[in-house]
Design a protein around this motif. Structure first.
Motif, PDB file in Angstrom:
ATOM      1  N   PHE A 165     -10.229  23.894 -39.882  1.00 39.76           N
ATOM      2  CA  PHE A 165      -9.075  24.261 -40.696  1.00 39.76           C
ATOM      3  C   PHE A 165      -9.446  25.324 -41.720  1.00 39.76           C
ATOM      4  O   PHE A 165      -8.666  26.252 -41.987  1.00 39.76           O
ATOM      5  N   LYS A 166     -10.637  25.220 -42.279  1.00 40.59           N
ATOM      6  CA  LYS A 166     -11.095  26.198 -43.264  1.00 40.59           C
ATOM      7  C   LYS A 166     -11.194  27.587 -42.658  1.00 40.59           C
ATOM      8  O   LYS A 166     -10.880  28.593 -43.306  1.00 40.59           O
ATOM      9  N   GLN A 167     -11.607  27.666 -41.406  1.00 39.87           N
ATOM     10  CA  GLN A 167     -11.713  28.960 -40.732  1.00 39.87           C
ATOM     11  C   GLN A 167     -10.335  29.545 -40.420  1.00 39.87           C
ATOM     12  O   GLN A 167     -10.152  30.763 -40.421  1.00 39.87           O
ATOM     13  N   ARG A 168      -9.372  28.685 -40.162  1.00 36.59           N
ATOM     14  CA  ARG A 168      -8.028  29.157 -39.821  1.00 36.59           C
ATOM     15  C   ARG A 168      -7.164  29.407 -41.055  1.00 36.59           C
ATOM     16  O   ARG A 168      -6.141  30.088 -40.962  1.00 36.59           O
ATOM     17  N   LEU A 169      -7.552  28.850 -42.191  1.00 31.95           N
ATOM     18  CA  LEU A 169      -6.740  28.912 -43.398  1.00 31.95           C
ATOM     19  C   LEU A 169      -6.355  30.334 -43.803  1.00 31.95           C
ATOM     20  O   LEU A 169      -5.192  30.574 -44.161  1.00 31.95           O
ATOM     21  N   PRO A 170      -7.285  31.316 -43.798  1.00 35.65           N
ATOM     22  CA  PRO A 170      -6.885  32.679 -44.199  1.00 35.65           C
ATOM     23  C   PRO A 170      -5.748  33.254 -43.348  1.00 35.65           C
ATOM     24  O   PRO A 170      -4.843  33.905 -43.882  1.00 35.65           O
ATOM     25  N   GLU A 171      -5.783  33.011 -42.040  1.00 31.47           N
ATOM     26  CA  GLU A 171      -4.736  33.549 -41.174  1.00 31.47           C
ATOM     27  C   GLU A 171      -3.400  32.842 -41.425  1.00 31.47           C
ATOM     28  O   GLU A 171      -2.351  33.483 -41.404  1.00 31.47           O
ATOM     29  N   ILE A 172      -3.450  31.526 -41.642  1.00 29.16           N
ATOM     30  CA  ILE A 172      -2.226  30.784 -41.935  1.00 29.16           C
ATOM     31  C   ILE A 172      -1.618  31.268 -43.246  1.00 29.16           C
ATOM     32  O   ILE A 172      -0.404  31.487 -43.348  1.00 29.16           O
ATOM     33  N   THR A 173      -2.464  31.441 -44.261  1.00 34.23           N
ATOM     34  CA  THR A 173      -1.996  31.894 -45.571  1.00 34.23           C
ATOM     35  C   THR A 173      -1.419  33.300 -45.494  1.00 34.23           C
ATOM     36  O   THR A 173      -0.355  33.581 -46.062  1.00 34.23           O
ATOM     37  N   GLN A 174      -2.111  34.194 -44.790  1.00 35.92           N
ATOM     38  CA  GLN A 174      -1.626  35.570 -44.663  1.00 35.92           C
ATOM     39  C   GLN A 174      -0.291  35.624 -43.948  1.00 35.92           C
ATOM     40  O   GLN A 174       0.605  36.391 -44.315  1.00 35.92           O
ATOM     41  N   SER A 175      -0.127  34.788 -42.929  1.00 32.54           N
ATOM     42  CA  SER A 175       1.142  34.741 -42.205  1.00 32.54           C
ATOM     43  C   SER A 175       2.275  34.303 -43.122  1.00 32.54           C
ATOM     44  O   SER A 175       3.383  34.856 -43.071  1.00 32.54           O
ATOM     45  N   ALA A 176       1.997  33.310 -43.980  1.00 32.90           N
ATOM     46  CA  ALA A 176       3.018  32.836 -44.925  1.00 32.90           C
ATOM     47  C   ALA A 176       3.397  33.942 -45.899  1.00 32.90           C
ATOM     48  O   ALA A 176       4.588  34.153 -46.194  1.00 32.90           O
ATOM     49  N   TRP A 177       2.401  34.663 -46.416  1.00 33.41           N
ATOM     50  CA  TRP A 177       2.689  35.755 -47.348  1.00 33.41           C
ATOM     51  C   TRP A 177       3.484  36.875 -46.673  1.00 33.41           C
ATOM     52  O   TRP A 177       4.365  37.489 -47.290  1.00 33.41           O
ATOM     53  N   ASP A 178       3.169  37.162 -45.417  1.00 31.39           N
ATOM     54  CA  ASP A 178       3.891  38.224 -44.698  1.00 31.39           C
ATOM     55  C   ASP A 178       5.367  37.875 -44.571  1.00 31.39           C
ATOM     56  O   ASP A 178       6.250  38.735 -44.720  1.00 31.39           O
ATOM     57  N   ILE A 179       5.665  36.600 -44.294  1.00 38.33           N
ATOM     58  CA  ILE A 179       7.060  36.178 -44.174  1.00 38.33           C
ATOM     59  C   ILE A 179       7.764  36.271 -45.523  1.00 38.33           C
ATOM     60  O   ILE A 179       8.914  36.712 -45.624  1.00 38.33           O
ATOM     61  N   ILE A 180       7.077  35.858 -46.594  1.00 39.35           N
ATOM     62  CA  ILE A 180       7.665  35.941 -47.936  1.00 39.35           C
ATOM     63  C   ILE A 180       8.004  37.389 -48.282  1.00 39.35           C
ATOM     64  O   ILE A 180       9.094  37.684 -48.783  1.00 39.35           O
ATOM     65  N   LYS A 181       7.079  38.291 -48.014  1.00 41.73           N
ATOM     66  CA  LYS A 181       7.332  39.710 -48.315  1.00 41.73           C
ATOM     67  C   LYS A 181       8.496  40.244 -47.493  1.00 41.73           C
ATOM     68  O   LYS A 181       9.248  41.104 -47.953  1.00 41.73           O
TER      69      LYS A 181
END
Length: 324
Positions: A188-204
């Motif tokens: 999960f720690k390795q995947r966390l950056p991609e999950i977080t970036q995807s969430a930020w992209d949707i917010i933007k």
């Protein structure tokens, strides 16, 4: 849950900027600050959570099951019930709608959630019970769930997926292309950056729509007087129900905020069924919601969605006036 945010909005607008709480501008700005931040927080949490689910949960298997198996409307009912137990207003429900679509849930099922979620919540039900009694409360709650179930089923019968916005189609396409992401054996720690970036992209991607939508709601919330509608809806004529729904659509408020207004309507002579139809139109359909949905739907799909729900609410209003 968001009491701290309300205190912050009060402090910022009323104390820091010195705008009076009893002024139209103060009320509108307070509403804008509170709802904008709340929706952004909900959006990030929900999209982030859906990112985790999409990573670990076999959502494609669920999607295929829903598409291939006849559940006789149960999937619409379950989605509608889920909408009823989530305490979101119409604009706050849009992030979950995005998450459902992104996760591959059938569009009609997502519409069941989107219809019911703002209509019914536990706070509004408690207030409704104390003001109007058990019978009216049960009819209101049951009708909200039935509206979501039938509305989602009807919308699901049309091939509406091509009417989603290109932005959503790209999200779904990229998710399909990157399906190997779920198959990779990573922590999960390795995947966390991609999950977080995807969430930020949707917010933007939806930020400007959130700001515009809540700004419209703030202006209406702060400047349209509550007694403006009483003179139009108190006669009990047949046309007062559709008029109530038409007048309600430009409004923007959650169910808990509208219930006290409905009590005033009824005290002023507005039939309870007409008042409930107005409430459903206010919390279930709104111009701010349409503005937010523009990011995920075409104008044609928004018109179809609003048209089906509006007709269902009008029919419900006539039915309420017959049985209440």
């Amino acid at each position: 849950m968001f009491d701290w945010l309300q205190h912050f909005a009060d402090w910022l607008i009323y104390s820091t900027f010195g705008i009076g709480a009893d002024t139209h501008l103060g009320t509108a700005l307070n509403f804008f600050v509170y709802d904008t931040i709340k929706i952004l927080i909900l959006l990030f949490i929900i999209v982030f959570f859906m990112g985790i689910i999409n990573t670990y949960f076999p959502i494609e298997r669920l999607k295929n099951y829903l598409n291939k198996n006849k559940l006789y409307g149960l999937e619409y009912l379950l989605s509608s019930i889920f909408g009823a137990i989530t305490p979101f207003c119409s604009c706050s429900s849009v992030p979950l709608f995005i998450g459902f679509v992104q996760g591959g849930i059938p569009l009609g099922v997502t519409f069941s959630f989107l219809i019911t979620s703002p209509l019914v919540n536990e706070v509004a039900l408690a207030m409704f019970l104390s003001m109007f009694g058990v019978k009216a409360t049960l009819i209101y709650a049951g009708s909200g769930i039935i509206l979501g179930t039938i509305g989602g089923w009807v919308l699901g019968k049309f091939n509406l997926s091509p009417l989603l916005s290109d932005w959503v189609k790209n999200i779904i396409e990229n998710k399909t292309q990157n399906s190997d992401f779920k198959a990779e054996k990573r922590t999960f720690k390795q995947r966390l950056p991609e999950i977080t970036q995807s969430a930020w992209d949707i917010i933007k991607g939806v930020l400007i729509y959130i700001v515009i939508g809540v700004a419209i709601g703030g202006v209406i919330h702060g400047y349209v007087p509550e007694n403006f509608f009483n003179s139009f809806l108190g006669g009990g004529q047949w046309w007062t129900v559709p008029l109530a729904v038409i007048l309600a659509v430009p409004m923007y408020a959650n169910a808990a905020g509208v219930v006290p207004i409905i009590q005033v309507f009824v005290a002023k002579g507005v039939p309870l069924g007409t008042a409930i139809a107005f409430m459903m139109g206010t919390v279930g359909l709104s111009l701010p919601e349409a503005t937010l949905l523009k990011k995920v739907m075409s104008l044609k799909l928004i018109a179809i969605f609003f048209g089906v729900v509006t007709l269902a609410i009008i029919f419900s209003g006539f039915l309420f006036n017959m049985v209440l």
